[in-house]
Design a protein around this motif. Structure first.
Motif, short mmCIF file in Angstrom:
data_model
loop_
_atom_site.label_atom_id
_atom_site.label_comp_id
_atom_site.label_asym_id
_atom_site.label_seq_id
_atom_site.Cartn_x
_atom_site.Cartn_y
_atom_site.Cartn_z
N LEU A 13 0.67 -0.97 -0.12
CA LEU A 13 0.47 -0.15 0.01
C LEU A 13 0.91 1.49 0.16
CD1 LEU A 13 -2.64 0.95 -0.31
CD2 LEU A 13 -2.95 1.39 2.40
N TRP A 16 1.86 1.64 -3.37
CA TRP A 16 1.52 2.00 -4.35
C TRP A 16 0.86 3.26 -4.39
CZ3 TRP A 16 -1.46 1.50 -8.48
CH2 TRP A 16 -2.66 2.32 -8.87
N LYS A 17 0.36 3.74 -2.78
CA LYS A 17 0.16 5.47 -3.15
C LYS A 17 1.58 6.97 -3.89
CE LYS A 17 -2.96 4.94 1.53
NZ LYS A 17 -3.01 5.39 2.44
N GLU A 18 3.05 5.73 -3.25
CA GLU A 18 3.82 7.22 -3.16
C GLU A 18 4.03 6.74 -5.46
OE1 GLU A 18 8.97 6.71 -3.21
OE2 GLU A 18 7.88 5.24 -1.79
N ASP A 20 1.90 6.01 -7.48
CA ASP A 20 0.22 6.87 -7.98
C ASP A 20 0.31 8.30 -8.02
OD1 ASP A 20 -2.54 6.26 -8.80
OD2 ASP A 20 -3.15 6.87 -6.57
N SER A 21 0.77 8.93 -6.31
CA SER A 21 0.83 10.18 -7.42
C SER A 21 1.95 10.72 -7.57
CB SER A 21 1.56 10.05 -5.80
OG SER A 21 1.41 12.12 -5.18
N LYS A 111 -6.71 0.57 5.27
CA LYS A 111 -6.26 -0.13 4.47
C LYS A 111 -6.25 -1.53 3.89
CE LYS A 111 -3.16 -3.45 6.85
NZ LYS A 111 -2.13 -4.26 7.40
N ASN A 114 -8.01 0.68 0.53
CA ASN A 114 -7.69 1.44 -0.23
C ASN A 114 -6.68 0.67 -0.98
OD1 ASN A 114 -7.43 3.61 0.41
ND2 ASN A 114 -6.74 3.96 2.38
N SER A 118 -7.24 0.05 -5.11
CA SER A 118 -5.80 0.18 -6.23
C SER A 118 -6.45 -0.86 -7.25
CB SER A 118 -4.67 -0.56 -5.57
OG SER A 118 -4.73 -1.30 -5.07
#
Length: 713
Positions: A13, A16-18, A20-21, A111, A114, A118
């Motif tokens: 997670l 992925w967030k890093e 995706d941003s 969590k 999210n 994804s």
């Protein structure tokens, strides 16, 4: 990407967030590239492969060769480089967390949500199938895990703790899964999860649930029934067997309740004659102390008062049953239309088919007698408000009666007596009842009842005008010194069975009757009056005793008493010569006068006035013992009902054939049954006989085939 398996979800997670941003940022930097060069290349490719509908590129190429905008391209890289290698492990970890949450452990729901989101974001790789990756790589596995988990849990729970506790937990399971799906899954998955939960938790165990319904009903476990109703309403046709069980329970309990009254001795069924079953009341206070028994009353003879007592107990028992089951349907099923229909079907069976109503005319007859009791002046049991409530309850039972024409016949006969003898408790109450019947069955059903009221009101005007004419006529007062009040009844509206009598009117009354006859003939030359002496009454002043008394008596009793103005004693044979009464009627009349102690009888069988007569009251009524309907009158009542039914069926068949011109036999029978249902339930043989009668009368005819009828104009 991460060393430890337990850190997989958290590490995935975070990465992925890093990622995706960063992809979003790069996409915005190359916005010009996306809107021009990439867009133009996509258009060129689309033109080369006509008919392709993908937003970005034709699927004829490999995924790697497809031209995509920057952000979908980044997602594609992530899918190939990371997601495809880890998705099985990710799914396993996600489902393990969900299982722990089901079993009561606390998990990080944000969590979970999210990570699952994804999966949805990766679907942007192909704008034409945005949810393809989510559905293929996760949703199926999640739905399967729901099914597998609850198959085991539900079976174990039922075997260990029983169905009642299971219903409570099944509701909780369903609610938890719905809320969980709303929190962590895509909205499109909610219905799939709900369907699997319903199938696993409810459909798979509904037979066991149905087996509990009877016990719940018998023990009035309304909360459990309500919960089962709510649960079974979630599955297709889940309520149908439950409705059948409720209908069966109401029917059986209703039948057994009436049967228990008979078994306990409250009611006793005896055959009075070959054609009529009469329900009699046992005169035993020890078994039913609430039923008053008048002194000298012979209940074993089937008196009218005994039938009234039976009617009270019977109808009030049905009303208690209705109230009990209505509360059941309200509390447990929220007056759901299907269960209300089940209640109506069950009570229809009870009202028309219980042990007391084996004769199809019994329930409507007893209901009519109960209504007569409510509307009669002799009713001291209820006040006006209670009577109004009881009448509305009568309509509840009335709606369940199949043979409403039988009720109409008995009700009109009893209304006749109330109107003629002035024993109605109030005109307003009578009108309320007629209005309720009109609302239930239509104008035609109550038209005759309304005309009966009109006759009584018109008779008041006729009598007032008659008195004015007498007062203005010379010599009229001297020739008619008896005050006369006449109620003129329209013969077609009043059910006056057995109206013919050979009674010879006493000479003292003849001038007054002749005067009214002449007056009425002058008003209506085309009409003919037929005098109904058996329904008439008189007020008599006694002058032969030391104390003056006023007596209310029948005209037959008056005729007997006036004979003693001419003679001191007389035999019953001589009375019969003078009055021409039927032997049974004369015997009943003499018996009432003897019981009132107005007459005495000597050893020679001669009757004479009692000179020592004494009463505490100056004004009283001579009661006449009525042994109920005679067999002849009962036969006439039933014959009238059958005649009315034949006329109704004839009219219905002619009406149907006139509108349809030609109709097969089965369709005609079906149409007639449909039109008759609001009044009575005709049997097929009766309809066939009426059809034959109409063929003989040449209203309809058979075609050559013999199974089709045609209307003859």
């Amino acid at each position: 990407m991460c060393a430890k398996q337990s850190d997989l979800l958290a590490e995935y997670l975070a990465r992925w967030k890093e990622f995706d941003s960063g992809c979003r940022y790069i996409h915005s930097i190359f916005n010009y590239l996306n809107n021009h060069w990439i867009k133009n290349r996509i258009e060129d490719s689309r033109q080369q492969l006509s008919g392709h509908s993908s937003l970005y590129a034709p699927r004829a190429k490999d995924d790697e060769e497809i031209i995509r905008p920057i952000y979908p391209l980044c997602l594609f890289v992530w899918k190939q480089g990371v997601f495809d290698k880890l998705k099985k492990k990710l799914n396993y970890e996600i489902l393990q967390l969900v299982r722990k949450e089901r079993e009561g452990e606390r998990v990080e729901q944000d969590k979970l949500a999210n990570i699952i989101y994804s999966y949805v974001r990766l679907g942007l790789i192909d704008q034409h199938r945005k949810l393809a990756i989510y559905v293929a790589d996760f949703e199926g596995a999640y739905v399967a895990s729901v099914r597998n988990y609850y198959e085991i849990v539900s079976s174990n729970f039922i075997s260990e703790r029983g169905m009642t506790q299971y219903l409570i937990h099944a509701e909780k399971y369903l609610l938890d899964e719905e809320n969980r799906a709303k929190r962590i899954l895509d909205a499109t998955s909610l219905q799939k999860v709900v369907s699997v939960c319903n199938a696993t938790l409810l459909t798979a165990h509904r037979e066991k649930m149905y087996n509990e319904v009877k016990d719940m009903l018998e023990n009035s476990r309304l909360d459990d029934l309500k919960l089962m109703f709510q649960l079974l309403s979630r599955i297709e046709d889940g309520l149908l067997p439950m409705m059948d069980l409720v209908e069966e329970f109401i029917t059986n309990l209703g039948m057994s309740t009436v049967q228990s009254l008979i078994d306990s001795g409250t009611f006793e069924s005896e055959v009075v004659d070959a054609k009529r079953v009469s329900v009699l009341l046992r005169a035993r206070r020890s078994r039913n102390a609430s039923i008053p028994v008048a002194a000298g009353q012979d209940l074993e003879k089937g008196s009218t008062s005994s039938l009234v007592d039976v009617a009270q107990i019977y109808v009030e028992t049905l009303l208690k049953l209705h109230g009990k089951f209505y509360r059941l349907v309200t509390a447990a099923f929220g007056l759901d239309a299907h269960f209300v229909s089940a209640l109506d079907k069950a009570l229809t069976k009870v009202v028309n088919g219980n042990a007391l109503a084996k004769d199809s005319s019994k329930s409507p007859e007893l209901l009519a007698r109960y209504t007569d009791f409510l509307l009669n002046k002799g009713n001291k049991k209820f006040d006006e408000t209670e009577i109004e409530q009881k009448l509305s309850q009568v309509i509840l039972i009335f709606k369940y009666i199949d043979d409403k024409d039988v009720f109409q016949t008995f009700y009109s006969k009893m209304l006749t007596k109330r109107l003629i003898h002035g024993t109605s408790i109030s005109e307003d109450a009578e009108k309320v009842m007629i209005s309720s019947l009109k609302d239930a069955c239509g104008f035609e059903y109550t038209s005759k009842l309304q005309r009966m009221f009109n006759d009584v009101q018109l008779s008041v005007e006729v009598n007032e005008n008659f008195k004015e004419v007498l007062a203005n006529s010379r010599g009229a007062a001297s020739s008619t010194d008896v005050e006369l009040s006449v109620t003129v009844l329209t013969s077609g509206s009043w059910p006056l069975f057995g109206s013919r009598t050979n009674f010879v009117l006493p000479s003292e009354l003849r001038p007054s009757v002749a005067a009214f006859q002449g007056y009425y003939d002058s008003l209506h030359p085309g009409r003919r009056l037929s005098w109904l002496y058996q329904l008439s009454k008189a007020d008599i002043k006694m002058t032969y005793t030391k104390r003056r008394y006023e007596i209310q008596a029948t005209v037959f009793q008056l005729g007997v008493l006036l004979l003693f103005n001419k003679t001191k004693s007389i035999s019953d044979k001589d009375m019969n010569m003078e009055l021409r009464l039927e032997p049974a009627e004369l015997k009943r009349t003499l018996r009432s006068l003897l019981e009132a102690k107005l007459l005495r009888r000597n050893s020679d069988g001669l009757f004479f006035l009692n000179p020592k007569f004494v009463s505490k009251r100056n004004r009283f009524k001579i009661t006449s013992r009525v042994l109920g309907e005679s067999s002849k009158e009962s036969d006439e009542t039933r014959r009238a009902i059958l005649d009315d039914r034949r006329v109704f069926l004839q009219a219905a068949i002619v009406r149907i054939m006139k509108s349809r011109t030609s109709l097969p036999h089965n369709e005609l029978i079906s149409e007639v049954l449909s039109q008759s249902r609001s009044r009575f339930q005709p049997n097929i043989q009766m309809i066939k006989r009426v059809i034959e009668q109409l063929i003989e009368k040449e209203y309809i005819a058979r075609k050559d085939e013999g199974n089709v009828y045609v209307y003859l104009a």
